[in-house]
Design an enzyme around this catalytic site. Structure first.
Site, PDB file in Angstrom:
ATOM      1  CG  ASP A 168       0.069   9.372   0.847  1.00  0.00           C
ATOM      2  OD1 ASP A 168      -0.042   8.207   1.273  1.00  0.00           O
ATOM      3  OD2 ASP A 168      -0.561  10.330   1.309  1.00  0.00           O
ATOM      4  CG  HIS A 209      -2.037  -0.986   1.094  1.00  0.00           C
ATOM      5  ND1 HIS A 209      -3.293  -0.643   0.649  1.00  0.00           N
ATOM      6  CD2 HIS A 209      -2.076  -2.318   1.308  1.00  0.00           C
ATOM      7  CE1 HIS A 209      -4.054  -1.717   0.613  1.00  0.00           C
ATOM      8  NE2 HIS A 209      -3.338  -2.757   1.017  1.00  0.00           N
TER       9      HIS A 209
HETATM   10  O1  LIG Z   1      -3.302   2.317  10.969  1.00  0.00           O
HETATM   11  P1  LIG Z   1      -1.878   2.718  10.803  1.00  0.00           P
HETATM   12  O2  LIG Z   1      -0.931   1.566  10.889  1.00  0.00           O
HETATM   13  O3  LIG Z   1      -1.478   3.850  11.678  1.00  0.00           O
HETATM   14  O4  LIG Z   1      -1.679   3.242   9.311  1.00  0.00           O
HETATM   15  C1  LIG Z   1      -2.665   3.864   8.533  1.00  0.00           C
HETATM   16  C2  LIG Z   1      -2.753   3.197   7.191  1.00  0.00           C
HETATM   17  O5  LIG Z   1      -1.510   3.333   6.533  1.00  0.00           O
HETATM   18  C3  LIG Z   1      -1.361   2.639   5.306  1.00  0.00           C
HETATM   19  O6  LIG Z   1      -2.020   3.363   4.289  1.00  0.00           O
HETATM   20  C4  LIG Z   1      -1.598   3.194   2.963  1.00  0.00           C
HETATM   21  O7  LIG Z   1      -2.672   2.616   2.284  1.00  0.00           O
HETATM   22  C5  LIG Z   1      -3.580   3.491   1.649  1.00  0.00           C
HETATM   23  C6  LIG Z   1      -4.575   2.617   0.854  1.00  0.00           C
HETATM   24  O8  LIG Z   1      -3.878   1.821  -0.079  1.00  0.00           O
HETATM   25  C7  LIG Z   1      -2.822   4.425   0.708  1.00  0.00           C
HETATM   26  O9  LIG Z   1      -3.719   5.297   0.036  1.00  0.00           O
HETATM   27  C8  LIG Z   1      -1.844   5.237   1.528  1.00  0.00           C
HETATM   28  O10 LIG Z   1      -1.043   6.026   0.645  1.00  0.00           O
HETATM   29  C9  LIG Z   1      -0.930   4.385   2.356  1.00  0.00           C
HETATM   30  O11 LIG Z   1      -0.290   5.209   3.326  1.00  0.00           O
HETATM   31  C10 LIG Z   1      -1.808   1.208   5.429  1.00  0.00           C
HETATM   32  O12 LIG Z   1      -1.878   0.568   4.184  1.00  0.00           O
HETATM   33  C11 LIG Z   1      -3.124   1.031   6.107  1.00  0.00           C
HETATM   34  O13 LIG Z   1      -3.305  -0.366   6.324  1.00  0.00           O
HETATM   35  C12 LIG Z   1      -3.103   1.764   7.437  1.00  0.00           C
HETATM   36  O14 LIG Z   1      -4.380   1.734   8.030  1.00  0.00           O
HETATM   37  O1  LIG Z   2     -10.650  11.859  10.503  1.00  0.00           O
HETATM   38  C1  LIG Z   2     -10.444  11.074   9.572  1.00  0.00           C
HETATM   39  C2  LIG Z   2      -9.262  11.118   8.792  1.00  0.00           C
HETATM   40  C3  LIG Z   2      -9.109  10.200   7.763  1.00  0.00           C
HETATM   41  N1  LIG Z   2     -10.068   9.274   7.499  1.00  0.00           N
HETATM   42  C4  LIG Z   2      -9.926   8.321   6.381  1.00  0.00           C
HETATM   43  O2  LIG Z   2      -8.670   7.648   6.425  1.00  0.00           O
HETATM   44  C5  LIG Z   2      -8.294   7.289   5.107  1.00  0.00           C
HETATM   45  C6  LIG Z   2      -6.858   7.759   4.866  1.00  0.00           C
HETATM   46  O3  LIG Z   2      -6.371   7.107   3.730  1.00  0.00           O
HETATM   47  P1  LIG Z   2      -5.194   7.700   2.851  1.00  0.00           P
HETATM   48  O4  LIG Z   2      -4.973   6.766   1.742  1.00  0.00           O
HETATM   49  O5  LIG Z   2      -5.483   9.116   2.434  1.00  0.00           O
HETATM   50  O6  LIG Z   2      -3.911   7.769   3.815  1.00  0.00           O
HETATM   51  P2  LIG Z   2      -3.346   6.759   4.952  1.00  0.00           P
HETATM   52  O7  LIG Z   2      -3.811   7.320   6.250  1.00  0.00           O
HETATM   53  O8  LIG Z   2      -3.885   5.400   4.661  1.00  0.00           O
HETATM   54  O9  LIG Z   2      -1.854   6.872   4.822  1.00  0.00           O
HETATM   55  C7  LIG Z   2      -9.282   7.972   4.150  1.00  0.00           C
HETATM   56  O10 LIG Z   2     -10.251   7.035   3.725  1.00  0.00           O
HETATM   57  C8  LIG Z   2      -9.915   9.038   5.035  1.00  0.00           C
HETATM   58  O11 LIG Z   2     -11.230   9.420   4.667  1.00  0.00           O
HETATM   59  C9  LIG Z   2     -11.214   9.220   8.257  1.00  0.00           C
HETATM   60  O12 LIG Z   2     -12.094   8.396   8.003  1.00  0.00           O
HETATM   61  N2  LIG Z   2     -11.373  10.115   9.282  1.00  0.00           N
END
Ligand SMILES: O=P(O)(O)OC[C@H]1O[C@H](O[C@H]2O[C@H](CO)[C@@H](O)[C@H](O)[C@H]2O)[C@H](O)[C@@H](O)[C@@H]1O
Ligand SMILES: O=c1ccn([C@@H]2O[C@H](COP(=O)(O)OP(=O)(O)O)[C@@H](O)[C@H]2O)c(=O)[nH]1
Length: 436
Positions: free
Chosen positions: A344, A135
């Site tokens: 990202d 991801h």
């Molecule tokens: O819950 P955390 O371990 O704190 O992390 C939050 C999420 O981070 C990762 O997000 C990535 O996946 C997104 C969907 O593919 C993508 O849009 C984003 O750029 C990435 O940062 C991780 O994949 C998630 O599982 C976590 O919940």
């Molecule tokens: O207050 C918040 C902030 C973020 N999000 C969700 O968290 C996800 C963030 O995904 P993203 O790929 O932008 O980044 P990541 O946190 O996974 O690196 C998106 O679906 C947002 O709508 C949410 O539900 N509530």
């Protein structure tokens, strides 16, 4: 979030098993397995001990791999203790999962926390098809080489039948790694052979959102009390919105500085735009995240101290987490969406912002070229997040953009997102994984 919803939908269609951490941190040892059947899906989850949570999840996953994969070698903390915990917890997961698998299952493993799973499952005799999706970004191979034992870790990817990345660039960087550090071969784009002669496939599968659902949710959200309150509080001013976990990959200090530059460089907009930054605390036990939080509090205070009027606060900085039902309404109220990560994997917020807009009066997305989403959303105002003046000028451009241009840019991106949604993503990955 969206990922969990998409995978749940996939499992509801076919039946299947959801396996992972239970979310519980227990005082004793890791490994207690919880099993539950619900809605045609079997859930099997494992508890983690305090030590494994600290060393595996907060440690190697989030203090070593996360910064490294986001090109931040400077922040990557390496220790043999946390690396051993990473291997130990993966081995534990494999040992718990293997007996639950059937020969005709296909297994889809998600993200950098679980890279060694395929190799470990194979060693336990698992023969079914195994796929992996990363991801987060795949950085340049010279950066990966900074990680002690990188060969052993990344060689583990070759035990999968299919490895998926967010973008073609990530795929290309993986292929470079296999060639230059794995001593393997790229037989053709997306077909690789390791030094030991093992073949695997790799591809780009950009993740997406439930576009139709987000659009409908945003249209309905205008009636929600929280959305009405935000609209009323703006007193007719335009809204700029950012929604990010409080993470150093998201470029928040740079964005705050860019907003301050916007106020200085474009004084005609003073008092006319309010910037709402929603930034729920993430990985709060990790020291780098604590430093970032302090820095942002200072920056927000500094900008407001320098520019606020008795009836206008330029920056509203909120550390709360909001449900999609409210967020989509907030996005729809905004004239400007600010998505300016330094790196990202994809950034789903960028896609949600587009899906949530009012077709008659859409807002403008200011998007970092370093978000995976920029490959598809190229009708956004694309910016380099390190170019503070450039981001400031893009905010001004978004404020001044005529309605016809806003509609045209939005329509192009929305048309793409309607067909390239979360269902299309998981179907294309699973179809590729099923192919022999
Ligand atoms: O819950 P955390 O371990 O704190 O992390 C939050 C999420 O981070 C990762 O997000 C990535 O996946 C997104 C969907 O593919 C993508 O849009 C984003 O750029 C990435 O940062 C991780 O994949 C998630 O599982 C976590 O919940
Ligand atoms: O207050 C918040 C902030 C973020 N999000 C969700 O968290 C996800 C963030 O995904 P993203 O790929 O932008 O980044 P990541 O946190 O996974 O690196 C998106 O679906 C947002 O709508 C949410 O539900 N509530």
């Amino acid at each position: 979030g969206g990922l969990a919803v998409a995978l749940q939908a996939a499992l509801e269609e076919t039946g299947g098993l959801w396996f992972g951490w239970s979310g519980k941190i227990v005082p004793g040892a890791s490994g207690q397995l919880h099993e539950l059947d619900h809605g045609g899906i079997r859930y099997a989850t494992v508890d983690l001990s305090k030590r494994d949570h600290a060393d595996y999840y907060n440690g190697f996953a989030n203090r070593t791999l996360w910064p490294l994969l986001h090109f931040r070698v400077d922040l990557a903390d390496y220790s043999r203790v946390t690396y051993t915990a990473y291997r130990r917890v993966n081995a534990l997961f494999a040992e718990k999962l293997a007996p639950l698998l059937r020969e005709d299952d296909i297994v889809w493993v998600h993200d950098y926390h679980l890279i060694p799973m395929a190799k470990l499952l194979r060693e336990l005799g698992v023969r079914c098809r195994l796929g992996f999706f990363l991801h987060v970004p795949m950085p340049s191979c010279d950066l990966l080489a900074a990680l002690p034992h990188h060969e052993r870790l990344f060689e583990g990817l070759s035990s999968y039948d299919l490895v998926g990345f967010q973008t073609e660039r990530d795929l290309e960087r993986f292929q470079d790694y296999v060639r230059l550090f794995g001593r393997g071969r790229v037989i053709e784009h997306g077909v690789l052979e390791t030094a030991k002669g093992k073949r695997l496939r790799a591809g780009a599968f950009p993740i997406s959102i439930d576009t139709g659902h987000i659009a409908a949710q945003a249209a309905a959200a205008v009636g929600k009390a929280s959305v009405k309150r935000l609209a009323a509080s703006l007193s007719g001013r335009a809204l700029a919105i950012g929604v990010d976990r409080l993470d150093y990959s998201k470029g928040l200090p740079e964005r705050f500085r860019a907003f301050a530059h916007f106020l200085k460089r474009h004084p005609q907009h003073l008092g006319k735009l309010t910037y709402l930054q929603i930034a729920p605390v993430s990985r709060g036990e990790v020291v780098e995240y604590q430093h970032l939080r302090n820095e942002l509090e200072q920056l927000a205070g500094h900008i407001n101290g320098g520019h606020a009027e008795p009836d206008w606060t330029p920056v509203r900085y909120v550390n709360r987490n909001y449900p999609h039902a409210s967020l989509t309404g907030f996005y729809r109220l905004a004239r400007v969406g600010l998505v300016t990560p330094l790196r990202d994997g994809m950034n789903l917020v960028a896609k949600e912002f587009i899906a949530a807009q009012d077709p008659d009066n859409p807002g403008v997305l200011v998007l970092s070229t370093f978000a995976g989403a920029a490959r598809e959303l190229d009708s956004a105002l694309l910016v380099n997040p390190y170019d503070i003046d450039g981001v400031a000028d893009a905010i001004a451009l978004a404020m001044e953009m005529p309605l016809a241009e806003r509609r045209e840019r939005w329509q192009t991106m929305m048309t793409w997102l309607r067909t390239h949604d979360i269902t299309a993503w998981r179907r294309s990955f699973l179809a590729a994984l099923r192919e022999e």
